[in-house]
Enzyme design. Structure first.
Site, PDB file in Angstrom:
ATOM      1  N   TYR A 183      21.160  27.669  58.068  1.00  0.00           N
ATOM      2  CA  TYR A 183      22.140  26.718  57.525  1.00  0.00           C
ATOM      3  C   TYR A 183      21.520  25.876  56.400  1.00  0.00           C
ATOM      4  CZ  TYR A 183      25.702  22.959  58.004  1.00  0.00           C
ATOM      5  OH  TYR A 183      26.687  22.029  57.799  1.00  0.00           O
TER       6      TYR A 183
ATOM      7  N   LYS B   8      22.753  25.814  52.572  1.00  0.00           N
ATOM      8  CA  LYS B   8      23.219  24.560  51.968  1.00  0.00           C
ATOM      9  C   LYS B   8      22.383  24.182  50.752  1.00  0.00           C
ATOM     10  CE  LYS B   8      26.732  23.460  54.618  1.00  0.00           C
ATOM     11  NZ  LYS B   8      28.087  23.764  54.093  1.00  0.00           N
TER      12      LYS B   8
HETATM   13  N1  LIG Z   1      30.734  17.471  60.079  1.00  0.00           N
HETATM   14  C1  LIG Z   1      29.573  17.160  59.517  1.00  0.00           C
HETATM   15  O1  LIG Z   1      28.908  16.147  59.864  1.00  0.00           O
HETATM   16  C2  LIG Z   1      29.004  18.018  58.445  1.00  0.00           C
HETATM   17  C3  LIG Z   1      27.720  17.736  57.962  1.00  0.00           C
HETATM   18  C4  LIG Z   1      27.207  18.476  56.919  1.00  0.00           C
HETATM   19  C5  LIG Z   1      27.971  19.492  56.381  1.00  0.00           C
HETATM   20  N2  LIG Z   1      29.194  19.772  56.883  1.00  0.00           N
HETATM   21  C6  LIG Z   1      29.940  20.856  56.258  1.00  0.00           C
HETATM   22  O2  LIG Z   1      31.271  20.425  56.024  1.00  0.00           O
HETATM   23  C7  LIG Z   1      32.144  21.562  56.048  1.00  0.00           C
HETATM   24  C8  LIG Z   1      33.310  21.295  56.992  1.00  0.00           C
HETATM   25  O3  LIG Z   1      32.809  21.191  58.309  1.00  0.00           O
HETATM   26  P1  LIG Z   1      33.573  20.450  59.502  1.00  0.00           P
HETATM   27  O4  LIG Z   1      32.608  19.511  60.093  1.00  0.00           O
HETATM   28  O5  LIG Z   1      34.891  19.961  59.031  1.00  0.00           O
HETATM   29  O6  LIG Z   1      33.708  21.672  60.546  1.00  0.00           O
HETATM   30  P2  LIG Z   1      34.992  22.478  61.056  1.00  0.00           P
HETATM   31  O7  LIG Z   1      34.469  23.567  61.918  1.00  0.00           O
HETATM   32  O8  LIG Z   1      35.971  21.541  61.641  1.00  0.00           O
HETATM   33  O9  LIG Z   1      35.622  23.050  59.711  1.00  0.00           O
HETATM   34  C9  LIG Z   1      35.196  24.221  59.087  1.00  0.00           C
HETATM   35  C10 LIG Z   1      36.412  25.044  58.752  1.00  0.00           C
HETATM   36  O10 LIG Z   1      36.003  26.207  58.015  1.00  0.00           O
HETATM   37  C11 LIG Z   1      36.777  27.295  58.483  1.00  0.00           C
HETATM   38  N3  LIG Z   1      36.062  28.549  58.199  1.00  0.00           N
HETATM   39  C12 LIG Z   1      34.950  29.003  58.808  1.00  0.00           C
HETATM   40  N4  LIG Z   1      34.599  30.198  58.297  1.00  0.00           N
HETATM   41  C13 LIG Z   1      35.520  30.493  57.351  1.00  0.00           C
HETATM   42  C14 LIG Z   1      35.681  31.584  56.472  1.00  0.00           C
HETATM   43  N5  LIG Z   1      34.830  32.603  56.467  1.00  0.00           N
HETATM   44  N6  LIG Z   1      36.718  31.554  55.601  1.00  0.00           N
HETATM   45  C15 LIG Z   1      37.588  30.536  55.596  1.00  0.00           C
HETATM   46  N7  LIG Z   1      37.493  29.474  56.421  1.00  0.00           N
HETATM   47  C16 LIG Z   1      36.465  29.459  57.288  1.00  0.00           C
HETATM   48  C17 LIG Z   1      36.933  27.044  59.973  1.00  0.00           C
HETATM   49  O11 LIG Z   1      38.004  27.773  60.524  1.00  0.00           O
HETATM   50  C18 LIG Z   1      37.128  25.541  60.009  1.00  0.00           C
HETATM   51  O12 LIG Z   1      38.499  25.158  59.960  1.00  0.00           O
HETATM   52  C19 LIG Z   1      31.268  22.751  56.445  1.00  0.00           C
HETATM   53  O13 LIG Z   1      30.853  23.430  55.290  1.00  0.00           O
HETATM   54  C20 LIG Z   1      30.085  22.098  57.117  1.00  0.00           C
HETATM   55  O14 LIG Z   1      28.938  22.915  57.091  1.00  0.00           O
HETATM   56  C21 LIG Z   1      29.744  19.055  57.907  1.00  0.00           C
END
Ligand SMILES: NC(=O)c1ccc[n+]([C@@H]2O[C@H](COP(=O)([O-])OP(=O)(O)OC[C@H]3O[C@@H](n4cnc5c(N)ncnc54)[C@H](O)[C@@H]3O)[C@@H](O)[C@H]2O)c1
Length: 299
Positions: free
Chosen positions: A165, A169
């Site tokens: 990851y 990133k």
């Molecule tokens: N939540 C955090 O604290 C955090 C921290 C750092 C980075 N992120 C990043 O933020 C983004 C959103 O994460 P989140 O926390 O809302 O998680 P989440 O799991 O709620 O949302 C991710 C969404 O991406 C969709 N997804 C996954 N694979 C896919 C694909 N191949 N094609 C299309 N859609 C797909 C999932 O169905 C989901 O709805 C991600 O990239 C995650 O890595 C989140």
């Protein structure tokens, strides 16, 4: 400051069927953007998939008087990326904004990670961002306007069990910085968001503290970066629970041995304090900035 409007703008938000992406799609649509809500609808590890996630967000947007269409393709193939962009062009005629947000987790310590965990994470986060952004970039160039936001993570600072990851990133930061350079002449700006928010992805990790870190608190930063009001490109921003902060790679002045000097490892040891001193750094906006700084030393 006048209100930030997205009237006449077309946005794609990947992974917008839940979590943070949903809040981006809702805010952009509320402000007048026509939005493609992409989501595969899978689980946190990327398995499974159902259309209801994206459709529900589209329903929320249309119920509030906004305009949106769903797309259920995976970002993780070139065909999926093309199809997501085609959905925007077919429905709304162009693409002005892409928020690359779709993501999954396959956390494992380095020795325990299966190659399939590496492939899955690189395919969705890093290659997926390429597959969606390249066809979108082509459309943006025709219109001389574009805004990209790529989603990185504080995992790039180092986090146990996230080699796959963290690498994906960090790759997105490189992609965004180079797109910022390549897009500059066509009015295409590219930036990175590093969110910290309580979602299904982080609920175990963040625990009770996470509840103050709402997904909604990330949205204003991303909405701003997607707007005409934003003139920043090549940036990266942490957003977490109402704290917004620039994240950057600095290049410190270091130690210059002199042109043509015959440097040994012992010299490095002797000058280690100067090499590692952080004062007086620059934040290069391109490779040229380092080359220019170097040229200054040799002149
Ligand atoms: N939540 C955090 O604290 C955090 C921290 C750092 C980075 N992120 C990043 O933020 C983004 C959103 O994460 P989140 O926390 O809302 O998680 P989440 O799991 O709620 O949302 C991710 C969404 O991406 C969709 N997804 C996954 N694979 C896919 C694909 N191949 N094609 C299309 N859609 C797909 C999932 O169905 C989901 O709805 C991600 O990239 C995650 O890595 C989140």
């Amino acid at each position: 400051m006048t209100d930030i409007s997205f009237d006449g703008r077309v946005a794609i938000v990947t992974g917008a069927g839940g979590g943070i992406g949903r809040t981006y799609a809702l805010d952009l649509a509320r402000r007048g953007a026509q939005v493609v809500v992409n989501d595969l609808g899978g689980s946190v590890d990327g398995t499974g998939g159902e259309h209801t996630a994206a459709q529900k967000v589209v329903d929320e947007i249309t119920a509030a008087g906004g305009e949106a269409v769903p797309n259920y393709d995976s970002v993780s193939t070139p065909e999926g990326g093309e199809s997501i962009v085609k959905t925007a062009v077919d429905a709304f005629g162009k693409v002005d904004i892409v928020v690359n947000n779709a993501g999954i987790l396959r956390d494992k310590s380095f020795l325990k990670m299966e190659w399939s965990d590496l492939d899955a994470v690189l395919d969705v986060h890093l290659k997926g961002a390429f597959y969606v952004s390249r066809p979108a970039f082509a459309v943006m160039k025709e219109h001389n306007y574009g805004r990209f936001v790529f989603t990185a993570s504080n995992a790039t600072f180092g986090n146990f069990g996230q080699t796959n990851y963290g690498a994906a990133k960090a790759g997105l930061i490189g992609l965004s910085n180079v797109l910022a350079v390549e897009g500059a002449r066509a009015g295409i700006l590219s930036n990175v968001i590093m969110p910290v928010a309580f979602t299904r992805m982080t609920e175990e990790l963040l625990g009770d503290f996470g509840k103050v870190l709402t997904a909604e608190s990330i949205t204003p930063m991303v909405t701003y970066l997607c707007s005409e009001a934003n003139t920043t490109t090549h940036g990266a921003f942490s957003a977490a629970g109402g704290r917004y902060a620039k994240v950057f790679t600095g290049l410190a002045p270091g130690w210059f041995a002199g042109a043509g000097a015959d440097v040994t490892a012992e010299d490095i040891a002797a000058h280690y304090d100067e090499i590692t001193a952080e004062e007086g750094y620059i934040v290069p906006q391109s490779t040229q900035d380092e080359i220019m700084a170097l040229a200054g030393l040799f002149s």
